[in-house]
Design an enzyme around this catalytic site. Sequence first.
Site, PDB file in Angstrom:
ATOM      1  N   HIS A   1       0.818  -1.217   0.000  1.00 60.03           N
ATOM      2  CA  HIS A   1       0.000   0.000   0.000  1.00 60.03           C
ATOM      3  C   HIS A   1       0.851   1.265   0.000  1.00 60.03           C
ATOM      4  O   HIS A   1       0.311   2.359   0.030  1.00 60.03           O
ATOM      5  CB  HIS A   1      -0.886  -0.017   1.236  1.00 60.03           C
ATOM      6  CG  HIS A   1      -0.075  -0.240   2.480  1.00 60.03           C
ATOM      7  ND1 HIS A   1       0.418  -1.480   2.802  1.00 60.03           N
ATOM      8  CD2 HIS A   1       0.366   0.600   3.415  1.00 60.03           C
ATOM      9  CE1 HIS A   1       1.123  -1.377   3.908  1.00 60.03           C
ATOM     10  NE2 HIS A   1       1.114  -0.130   4.312  1.00 60.03           N
TER      11      HIS A   1
ATOM     12  N   ASP B   1      -5.733  -2.537  -2.225  1.00 59.46           N
ATOM     13  CA  ASP B   1      -4.487  -1.770  -2.187  1.00 59.46           C
ATOM     14  C   ASP B   1      -3.569  -2.072  -3.373  1.00 59.46           C
ATOM     15  O   ASP B   1      -3.943  -2.789  -4.303  1.00 59.46           O
ATOM     16  CB  ASP B   1      -3.742  -2.005  -0.868  1.00 59.46           C
ATOM     17  CG  ASP B   1      -3.097  -3.382  -0.821  1.00 59.46           C
ATOM     18  OD1 ASP B   1      -3.655  -4.310  -1.437  1.00 59.46           O
ATOM     19  OD2 ASP B   1      -2.044  -3.530  -0.173  1.00 59.46           O
TER      20      ASP B   1
ATOM     21  N   ARG C   1      -5.143  -6.097   0.482  1.00 56.82           N
ATOM     22  CA  ARG C   1      -5.963  -5.405   1.485  1.00 56.82           C
ATOM     23  C   ARG C   1      -7.364  -5.117   0.961  1.00 56.82           C
ATOM     24  O   ARG C   1      -7.572  -5.076  -0.250  1.00 56.82           O
ATOM     25  CB  ARG C   1      -5.324  -4.069   1.861  1.00 56.82           C
ATOM     26  CG  ARG C   1      -4.041  -4.219   2.614  1.00 56.82           C
ATOM     27  CD  ARG C   1      -3.565  -2.872   3.113  1.00 56.82           C
ATOM     28  NE  ARG C   1      -2.404  -3.079   3.967  1.00 56.82           N
ATOM     29  CZ  ARG C   1      -1.980  -2.228   4.870  1.00 56.82           C
ATOM     30  NH1 ARG C   1      -2.594  -1.078   5.046  1.00 56.82           N
ATOM     31  NH2 ARG C   1      -0.924  -2.513   5.610  1.00 56.82           N
TER      32      ARG C   1
HETATM   33  C1  G1P Z   1       1.454  -2.934   8.342  1.00 57.43           C
HETATM   34  C2  G1P Z   1       0.223  -3.390   9.098  1.00 57.43           C
HETATM   35  C3  G1P Z   1       0.248  -4.877   9.280  1.00 57.43           C
HETATM   36  C4  G1P Z   1       0.369  -5.559   7.921  1.00 57.43           C
HETATM   37  C5  G1P Z   1       1.581  -5.005   7.174  1.00 57.43           C
HETATM   38  C6  G1P Z   1       1.652  -5.541   5.753  1.00 57.43           C
HETATM   39  O1  G1P Z   1       2.617  -3.270   9.060  1.00 57.43           O
HETATM   40  O2  G1P Z   1       0.109  -2.726  10.343  1.00 57.43           O
HETATM   41  O3  G1P Z   1      -0.897  -5.300   9.949  1.00 57.43           O
HETATM   42  O4  G1P Z   1       0.505  -6.937   8.065  1.00 57.43           O
HETATM   43  O5  G1P Z   1       1.488  -3.574   7.102  1.00 57.43           O
HETATM   44  O6  G1P Z   1       0.523  -5.207   4.998  1.00 57.43           O
HETATM   45  P1  G1P Z   1       3.391  -2.238  10.013  1.00 57.43           P
HETATM   46  O7  G1P Z   1       3.747  -1.042   9.190  1.00 57.43           O
HETATM   47  O8  G1P Z   1       2.425  -1.852  11.095  1.00 57.43           O
HETATM   48  O9  G1P Z   1       4.578  -2.996  10.535  1.00 57.43           O
HETATM   49 ZN    ZN Z   2      -0.740  -5.059   0.294  1.00 56.95          ZN
END
Ligand code: G1P
Ligand code: ZN
Length: 543
Positions: free
Chosen positions: A114, A277, A282
């Site tokens: 994303h 995303d 997502r």
């Molecule tokens: C973020 C999200 C987490 C997800 C990851 C990958 O990670 O919070 O839940 O699995 O992106 O999409 P973070 O930046 O918090 O480590």
């Molecule tokens: Zn993703």
Amino acid sequence: MTVQTVAVEPFDDQKPGTSGLRKKTRAFRRPHYLECFVQAIFDAIGGASGKTFVLGGDGRAFSPEAAQVILRMAAANGAARVIVGQGALLSTPAASHLIRKRGTDGGIILSASHNPGGEDGDFGVKFNTATGGPAPEPVTERIYAASRDLTDYRIMQTGDADLARLGTQAMGDMLIEVVDPVADYADLMENLFDFRAISALFQSGFRMRFDAMNAITGPYATEVLERRIGAPAGTVIRAVPLPDFGGAHPDPNPTWADTLMAEMMAPDGPDFGAASDGDGDRNMILGRGVYVSPSDSIAVLAANATLVPAYAAGLAGVARSMPTSAALDRVAAALDIECHETPTGWKFFSQLLDANRATLCGEESFGTGSNHVREKDGLWAVLMWLNILAERKESVREILEGHWRRFGRNYYSRHDYEALDAAVAERVVAGLRERLPTLAVQAIDGRTVVLADDFAYTDPVDGSVTPGQGLRIVFGDGARIILRKSGTGTEGATLRLYLERIVAGPDGLTEDAQEALAGIVALAEDLLRIKALSGRTGPDVIT
Ligand code: G1P
Ligand code: ZN
């Protein structure tokens, strides 16, 4: 065609984060940077010799060049075959499916999920193992170790493969098989869901808007929703994947999918709205005038799963990441199935899915999925909702409010403070960590603290322990304040503050989440002083 061995000084910053290695596109374009990481992957898995891999990604800038480099390196490292999505495209869930379907030794996914793309945006490389899931911690640790020990990498001296042409071509002794990136995935969806029931729903005048955010889900959603199910043309918008996502931030949340939000909140808005995303794993779910928080979404899906053909026999168990609200836990209790609480990141779910300890998994960060692949899956979540809507013949709002009446409501929100100075972020985290032992024995603001710790996860399948997964303060009434540092950012440090409060009902179930959480938000600032220490007036993103 000759194999060239290129001597290099290793890079010291190739530690994979929550989901692969993510850096600025520019950083990945530096000489030898991508090559070193790819060689580290091959070294860490005992070499590529004789192996088959899947390759593809979300089409962001640098993907076409990166795919060619990886193919030349796979050939030079002795790989037998690489299955590539046409145009080097594959959504993350489609890549996971292809790895499993074709029984390959793993796959390389080109995406920063994303995160914005383009020359000024981010790029990423992620390795998934033969299960189809993201490489687990021991493998990513080995990749990091290999990247630091690297002295050279191997690459074939040859021209580009033709990734526009479907079919098989050779590169040295290696075969490159270019496949339709959508077909296998769409077939899988058709096997899981009742497309006929969903089709009938659309025929009855049901209106939907799917915002693909100029990213990879466009072709998948168009094929599945418009071509196979028969939703009206134009249901899917921003459907063509662009290298910079058209300048948009391809993150399906109320902030970044604001046009969709506006359309759905209008009195004459569509019945159902969704967005996905950059790499398609997502999802955001909306009804007319209503936003479904991801934590509620996974709870609703679990409660209604048996209405969907693939899950008609029931669920083996469910799992959520620790910061995800505990709404799912009460559904699991009612169904009398296991509910696992894992660290953030999909890799921890894979093991539970493989061992059949969980059938559905979800994260608060717009991630929902099941045992059909080993990644979260945006379009799958949308189809789950559609199938349930088709069966229940109720609106999204009716289903959601009915769910709260039955189970109570976990008011929930995540506040992100992005790109903070790393030292400031560390001060906030260290400040709270120091105070945890004293918090555990006091009442704050009239609330009793029942737990104040740094979350450590013991995997129920292999017994491995993963410490340091987020600071949490849990109160006697189930309210929680959780703080953790993001593992996916590429600029400074991002702090995530997760806030939760439970209302059992029957009253007070339909308040605005931010208003319902105002007391907890104020308490969190008293305890953490994020605003005071960072000089920020508030979070950058609220979901
Ligand atoms: C973020 C999200 C987490 C997800 C990851 C990958 O990670 O919070 O839940 O699995 O992106 O999409 P973070 O930046 O918090 O480590
Ligand atoms: Zn993703």
